[in-house]
Design an enzyme around this catalytic site. Structure first.
Site, PDB file in Angstrom:
ATOM      1  N   ASP A  57     -11.449  -9.385  -5.693  1.00  0.00           N
ATOM      2  CA  ASP A  57     -10.248  -9.939  -5.047  1.00  0.00           C
ATOM      3  C   ASP A  57      -9.916  -9.131  -3.791  1.00  0.00           C
ATOM      4  O   ASP A  57      -9.013  -9.483  -3.031  1.00  0.00           O
ATOM      5  CB  ASP A  57      -9.066 -10.042  -6.022  1.00  0.00           C
ATOM      6  N   SER A  58     -10.701  -8.061  -3.545  1.00  0.00           N
ATOM      7  CA  SER A  58     -10.620  -7.352  -2.263  1.00  0.00           C
ATOM      8  C   SER A  58     -10.896  -8.311  -1.107  1.00  0.00           C
ATOM      9  O   SER A  58     -10.604  -7.996   0.045  1.00  0.00           O
ATOM     10  CB  SER A  58     -11.620  -6.188  -2.227  1.00  0.00           C
ATOM     11  N   ASP A  71     -14.034 -11.708  -9.913  1.00  0.00           N
ATOM     12  CA  ASP A  71     -12.748 -11.075 -10.218  1.00  0.00           C
ATOM     13  C   ASP A  71     -11.719 -12.117 -10.637  1.00  0.00           C
ATOM     14  O   ASP A  71     -11.663 -13.205 -10.052  1.00  0.00           O
ATOM     15  CB  ASP A  71     -12.227 -10.366  -8.965  1.00  0.00           C
ATOM     16  N   GLU A  79     -11.880   3.138 -11.255  1.00  0.00           N
ATOM     17  CA  GLU A  79     -11.561   3.282  -9.822  1.00  0.00           C
ATOM     18  C   GLU A  79     -10.627   4.464  -9.586  1.00  0.00           C
ATOM     19  O   GLU A  79      -9.575   4.586 -10.241  1.00  0.00           O
ATOM     20  CB  GLU A  79     -10.921   1.978  -9.285  1.00  0.00           C
ATOM     21  N   LYS A 110     -14.182 -10.218 -14.233  1.00  0.00           N
ATOM     22  CA  LYS A 110     -13.592  -8.875 -14.304  1.00  0.00           C
ATOM     23  C   LYS A 110     -12.078  -9.004 -14.255  1.00  0.00           C
ATOM     24  O   LYS A 110     -11.559  -9.818 -13.487  1.00  0.00           O
ATOM     25  CB  LYS A 110     -14.080  -8.015 -13.132  1.00  0.00           C
ATOM     26  N   GLU A 128      -8.253  -6.549 -14.506  1.00  0.00           N
ATOM     27  CA  GLU A 128      -7.684  -5.210 -14.411  1.00  0.00           C
ATOM     28  C   GLU A 128      -6.755  -4.908 -15.591  1.00  0.00           C
ATOM     29  O   GLU A 128      -5.997  -5.793 -16.016  1.00  0.00           O
ATOM     30  CB  GLU A 128      -6.902  -5.066 -13.089  1.00  0.00           C
TER      31      GLU A 128
HETATM   32  O1  KIV Z   1     -11.813  -6.276  -5.721  1.00  0.00           O
HETATM   33  C1  KIV Z   1     -12.705  -5.417  -5.637  1.00  0.00           C
HETATM   34  O2  KIV Z   1     -13.469  -5.350  -4.678  1.00  0.00           O
HETATM   35  C2  KIV Z   1     -12.833  -4.485  -6.743  1.00  0.00           C
HETATM   36  C3  KIV Z   1     -13.754  -3.319  -6.549  1.00  0.00           C
HETATM   37  C4  KIV Z   1     -13.131  -2.364  -5.648  1.00  0.00           C
HETATM   38  C5  KIV Z   1     -14.171  -2.719  -7.838  1.00  0.00           C
HETATM   39  O3  KIV Z   1     -12.205  -4.645  -7.730  1.00  0.00           O
END
Ligand code: KIV
Length: 296
Positions: A44-45, A83, A182, A113, A115
């Site tokens: 989600d970056s 994500d 992280e 993934k 969090e």
């Molecule tokens: O969103 C992302 O890019 C991440 C990584 C930094 C692990 O969660």
């Protein structure tokens, strides 16, 4: 060799390190696939790197699906993780399973993934029960930026360190097949990696993790701004791109580009015939204008 949940686990068991990167588009995915990267995360970056938001919070499930499906078309052997964005799983177990399902069906990811530690174990259990592999993410969890009060290293005091270890064990017990650590002190991340049977993937968590992940624009130095301590620039692609854009701008303006070798050819005969037709057309137009002026 195709990377799967089984081969990634085998890599940990055999002490082989796992390489992962974020990716958001087809072209870059093809390059990562050719380079032999084990896993790709549609992080989600992308809210920050691709969409220009200040943080990851505005990203939607549809945004992730859009980028994930594009990346999936460039991959053959690389394992693909999507994500789960902010509020796509925190709201309920039902939402978590439904949105995880969309990322698999529409985004063509092989795992999702999310969090959080103990607080999201119910969601992890339910998603895993639907046969969707889950990567957990603990330590600095950017979706909690407002609760954390900024991007900070996690687990530095005994209570927070114990909490992180407990969270890591909880997500493993809930069925996660991998966990991202992280911004965790290196020694603590090493201990967590030793205590868990599933692979740990570090970002700012030192060399004792079972693998590493970086945001690809960070490792290629495509941003001129902030550089987190854990980022290493493996190339200076940002500078390369900027100087190419500048050279293009200059050559367009000076007409140095396009040169002869960039142009398509046409026979002289066709051009002469066409020019002749144009001349006749112009002559007719002039004649028409003269006649009209005489009538007025
Ligand atoms: O969103 C992302 O890019 C991440 C990584 C930094 C692990 O969660």
């Amino acid at each position: 060799m195709k990377n799967t949940v089984t081969t990634l686990q085998k890599m940990k068991n055999e002490g082989k390190k796992i390489s992962m990167l974020t990716c958001y588009d087809y072209t870059t995915a093809c390059l990562m696939e050719e380079a032999g990267i084990n896993g790709i995360l549609i992080g989600d970056s992308l809210g920050m790197t691709m969409m220009g938001y200040d943080d990851t919070l505005p990203v939607t499930v549809d945004d992730i699906i859009h980028h994930c499906a594009s990346v999936s078309r460039g991959l053959k052997d690389t394992f693909l993780v999507a994500d789960m964005p902010f509020m796509s799983y925190q709201t309920s177990v039902y939402d978590a399973v439904k949105n995880a399902g969309r990322l698999i069906k529409e985004g063509h990811a092989q795992a999702v993934k999310l969090e959080g530690g103990a607080s999201v174990c119910k969601q992890i259990e339910a998603i895993v029960k639907s046969d969707i592999p889950v990567v957990a993410h603990i330590g600095l969890t950017p979706q909690s930026i407002n609760a954390f009060g900024g991007f900070k290293v996690q687990g530095k005091n005994i209570d927070r360190a114990k909490q992180l270890l407990e969270d890591a064990k909880a997500v493993e017990k809930a069925g996660a097949f991998m966990v991202t650590l992280e911004c965790v002190p290196a020694k603590l991340a090493t201990l967590i990696s030793e205590e868990l049977t599933i692979p740990t993937i570090g970002i700012g968590a030192g060399n004792g993790c079972d693998g590493q992940i970086l945001v690809y624009q960070d490792m290629l130095n495509m941003f001129s701004g902030l550089k987190p301590k854990f980022v290493k620039h493996f190339a200076n692609i940002g500078e390369e791109m900027k100087s190419a854009f500048k050279a293009y701008d200059e050559e367009v303006k000076s007409t140095a580009y396009p040169a002869e070798e960039h142009c398509f050819k046409i026979s002289d005969e066709v051009m002469e015939a066409l020019e002749e037709e144009c001349k006749e057309e112009h002559a007719k137009e002039v004649e028409f204008e003269v006649n009209r002026a005489e009538r007025v």
